[in-house]
Design a protein around this motif. Structure first.
Motif, mmCIF file in Angstrom:
data_model
loop_
_atom_site.group_PDB
_atom_site.id
_atom_site.type_symbol
_atom_site.label_atom_id
_atom_site.label_comp_id
_atom_site.label_asym_id
_atom_site.label_seq_id
_atom_site.Cartn_x
_atom_site.Cartn_y
_atom_site.Cartn_z
ATOM 1 N N GLY A 61 0.797 -1.211 0.000
ATOM 2 C CA GLY A 61 0.000 0.000 0.000
ATOM 3 C C GLY A 61 0.835 1.269 0.000
ATOM 4 O O GLY A 61 0.337 2.337 0.372
ATOM 5 N N PHE A 62 2.088 1.157 -0.415
ATOM 6 C CA PHE A 62 2.988 2.305 -0.459
ATOM 7 C C PHE A 62 3.107 2.805 -1.895
ATOM 8 O O PHE A 62 3.216 2.016 -2.832
ATOM 9 C CB PHE A 62 4.386 1.933 0.038
ATOM 10 C CG PHE A 62 4.453 1.472 1.469
ATOM 11 C CD1 PHE A 62 3.435 1.736 2.366
ATOM 12 C CD2 PHE A 62 5.559 0.753 1.932
ATOM 13 C CE1 PHE A 62 3.503 1.310 3.690
ATOM 14 C CE2 PHE A 62 5.645 0.332 3.253
ATOM 15 C CZ PHE A 62 4.614 0.603 4.132
ATOM 16 N N SER A 63 3.167 4.124 -2.067
ATOM 17 C CA SER A 63 3.356 4.687 -3.405
ATOM 18 C C SER A 63 4.819 4.646 -3.807
ATOM 19 O O SER A 63 5.165 4.264 -4.928
ATOM 20 C CB SER A 63 2.846 6.129 -3.446
ATOM 21 O OG SER A 63 3.534 6.939 -2.494
ATOM 22 N N ALA A 64 5.706 5.057 -2.904
ATOM 23 C CA ALA A 64 7.141 5.097 -3.165
ATOM 24 C C ALA A 64 7.850 5.368 -1.846
ATOM 25 O O ALA A 64 7.216 5.698 -0.834
ATOM 26 C CB ALA A 64 7.480 6.190 -4.191
ATOM 27 N N LEU A 65 9.170 5.217 -1.850
ATOM 28 C CA LEU A 65 9.992 5.521 -0.691
ATOM 29 C C LEU A 65 10.924 6.677 -1.030
ATOM 30 O O LEU A 65 11.326 6.845 -2.181
ATOM 31 C CB LEU A 65 10.804 4.298 -0.271
ATOM 32 C CG LEU A 65 10.006 3.049 0.113
ATOM 33 C CD1 LEU A 65 10.941 1.859 0.334
ATOM 34 C CD2 LEU A 65 9.156 3.295 1.351
ATOM 35 N N GLU A 66 11.251 7.477 -0.027
ATOM 36 C CA GLU A 66 12.168 8.596 -0.223
ATOM 37 C C GLU A 66 13.278 8.537 0.817
ATOM 38 O O GLU A 66 13.087 8.027 1.929
ATOM 39 C CB GLU A 66 11.433 9.926 -0.140
ATOM 40 C CG GLU A 66 10.756 10.203 1.185
ATOM 41 C CD GLU A 66 9.948 11.487 1.175
ATOM 42 O OE1 GLU A 66 9.997 12.211 0.161
ATOM 43 O OE2 GLU A 66 9.268 11.774 2.188
ATOM 44 N N ALA A 67 14.429 9.081 0.453
ATOM 45 C CA ALA A 67 15.603 9.032 1.320
ATOM 46 C C ALA A 67 15.468 9.985 2.492
ATOM 47 O O ALA A 67 14.931 11.092 2.369
ATOM 48 C CB ALA A 67 16.855 9.372 0.513
ATOM 49 N N ILE A 68 15.960 9.560 3.667
ATOM 50 C CA ILE A 68 16.042 10.410 4.854
ATOM 51 C C ILE A 68 17.367 10.117 5.549
ATOM 52 O O ILE A 68 18.064 9.155 5.228
ATOM 53 C CB ILE A 68 14.880 10.168 5.846
ATOM 54 C CG1 ILE A 68 14.887 8.713 6.348
ATOM 55 C CG2 ILE A 68 13.543 10.532 5.230
ATOM 56 C CD1 ILE A 68 13.950 8.466 7.515
ATOM 57 N N ASP A 69 17.696 10.969 6.533
ATOM 58 C CA ASP A 69 18.837 10.685 7.394
ATOM 59 C C ASP A 69 18.472 11.075 8.814
ATOM 60 O O ASP A 69 17.314 11.431 9.101
ATOM 61 C CB ASP A 69 20.107 11.395 6.912
ATOM 62 C CG ASP A 69 19.951 12.909 6.849
ATOM 63 O OD1 ASP A 69 19.153 13.474 7.637
ATOM 64 O OD2 ASP A 69 20.621 13.542 6.010
ATOM 65 N N VAL A 70 19.427 11.039 9.719
ATOM 66 C CA VAL A 70 19.134 11.224 11.142
ATOM 67 C C VAL A 70 18.545 12.589 11.434
ATOM 68 O O VAL A 70 17.746 12.746 12.373
ATOM 69 C CB VAL A 70 20.412 10.971 11.982
ATOM 70 C CG1 VAL A 70 21.439 12.070 11.740
ATOM 71 C CG2 VAL A 70 20.073 10.842 13.463
ATOM 72 N N ALA A 71 18.873 13.615 10.656
ATOM 73 C CA ALA A 71 18.334 14.949 10.901
ATOM 74 C C ALA A 71 16.815 14.981 10.751
ATOM 75 O O ALA A 71 16.140 15.796 11.393
ATOM 76 C CB ALA A 71 18.980 15.951 9.946
ATOM 77 N N ASP A 72 16.269 14.092 9.928
ATOM 78 C CA ASP A 72 14.821 14.068 9.726
ATOM 79 C C ASP A 72 14.065 13.564 10.951
ATOM 80 O O ASP A 72 12.845 13.755 11.051
ATOM 81 C CB ASP A 72 14.486 13.207 8.509
ATOM 82 C CG ASP A 72 14.968 13.813 7.213
ATOM 83 O OD1 ASP A 72 14.461 14.881 6.837
ATOM 84 O OD2 ASP A 72 15.877 13.230 6.593
ATOM 85 N N LEU A 73 14.763 12.907 11.890
ATOM 86 C CA LEU A 73 14.126 12.444 13.125
ATOM 87 C C LEU A 73 14.070 13.531 14.198
ATOM 88 O O LEU A 73 13.410 13.352 15.227
ATOM 89 C CB LEU A 73 14.884 11.238 13.692
ATOM 90 C CG LEU A 73 14.977 9.978 12.842
ATOM 91 C CD1 LEU A 73 15.660 8.870 13.640
ATOM 92 C CD2 LEU A 73 13.609 9.529 12.358
ATOM 93 N N GLU A 74 14.748 14.638 13.980
ATOM 94 C CA GLU A 74 14.900 15.645 15.022
ATOM 95 C C GLU A 74 13.562 16.232 15.500
ATOM 96 O O GLU A 74 13.368 16.381 16.717
ATOM 97 C CB GLU A 74 15.829 16.761 14.552
ATOM 98 C CG GLU A 74 16.126 17.830 15.591
ATOM 99 C CD GLU A 74 16.784 17.286 16.859
ATOM 100 O OE1 GLU A 74 16.714 17.960 17.908
ATOM 101 O OE2 GLU A 74 17.356 16.182 16.812
ATOM 102 N N PRO A 75 12.614 16.589 14.620
ATOM 103 C CA PRO A 75 11.337 17.115 15.136
ATOM 104 C C PRO A 75 10.619 16.145 16.065
ATOM 105 O O PRO A 75 10.085 16.557 17.100
ATOM 106 C CB PRO A 75 10.532 17.380 13.853
ATOM 107 C CG PRO A 75 11.566 17.619 12.806
ATOM 108 C CD PRO A 75 12.680 16.662 13.149
ATOM 109 N N ALA A 76 10.610 14.870 15.718
ATOM 110 C CA ALA A 76 9.969 13.877 16.586
ATOM 111 C C ALA A 76 10.738 13.731 17.893
ATOM 112 O O ALA A 76 10.134 13.572 18.968
ATOM 113 C CB ALA A 76 9.871 12.535 15.875
#
Length: 248
Positions: free
Chosen positions: A223-238
């Protein structure tokens, strides 16, 4: 690399489509030319502890678990699902509004998932003083909705994906009084430090699934459309949200 590695997946996701995750495991084995063992867990607390206690090279983790794995095991976030974010809805029974004074009971699955602190951010927007609130932890997101329907709680925090899966009859008896929309939290793929030197390769494999017919079929099954790249900085808000809530 060693001959055998491990994949772990958040039980919320395996419960929806176990076959799809076995298919993804097979795809990763083929693309990386190595053996990867996948054994689903029934509980997110069990799954989380298994990752903390063992060497698990690839994890599809809920937001809270991803933060814990990064902090305690050095796991590296590499990809997330395009357009899919973890949000919280606050619901009440249509014939039972939140009382204007006195104690307010809010049903929540657990304080060990990010849905709960996200829900807490909704209280000021509906004019509810947090000091009036008592939380009732019921174990799962559907049970939070049921607690509201049964009159056991004045309101409930419900995971947005759980809300979409509720029956029309259930939704008809509930009213959404608040909803987070900031995209702070998301499930993501993480890899262990053991595979750190392959992080970019794994990102490319995951992100490239959408353009590979076999990979596209796996994504469609999940049920996924696509995946996109992330790194550790993307976890910072959470991470900041969980830190403010005092749970990490």
């Amino acid at each position: 690399m060693a001959a055998r590695f491990r994949l772990s997946v958040c039980p919320h996701d395996t419960a929806k489509n176990l076959f799809g995750w076995f298919a993804l495991n097979t795809y990763l084995q083929r693309m990386m030319a190595c053996g990867i063992h996948f054994e689903p867990a029934d509980s997110f607390l069990v799954e989380r502890q298994q990752v903390l206690d063992n060497d698990v090279q690839v994890v599809y983790a809920n937001p809270y678990s991803a933060l814990i794995f990064a902090a305690k095991k050095g796991h590296i976030p590499v990809a997330r699902v395009v357009g899919l974010r973890d949000e919280t809805l606050m619901v009440v029974r249509k014939d039972r509004p939140i009382p204007a004074d006195g104690e307010v009971v809010i049903a929540s699955a657990t304080d060990k998932l990010i849905v709960h602190p996200l829900g807490q951010t909704l209280l000021p927007g509906i004019g509810l003083d947090p000091s009036r609130v008592r939380y009732q932890f019921v174990g799962t997101h559907p049970k939070a909705a049921q607690a509201v329907l049964k009159g056991e709680a004045h309101a409930g925090f419900v995971f947005n994906e759980t809300w979409r899966g509720l029956s029309a009859t259930t939704k008809a008896d509930l009213e959404v009084v608040g909803e987070t929309r900031d995209g702070t939290a998301f499930h993501c793929f993480c890899i262990s430090p053991e595979w750190a030197d392959q992080a970019e390769q794994i990102r490319q494999i995951l992100v490239g699934m959408n353009t590979d017919p076999k990979g596209k079929n796996v994504l469609t099954d999940l049920g996924f459309s696509a995946l996109e790249a992330i790194d550790v900085a993307d976890l910072e808000p959470a991470r900041r949200l969980m830190q403010q809530a005092g749970v990490i």
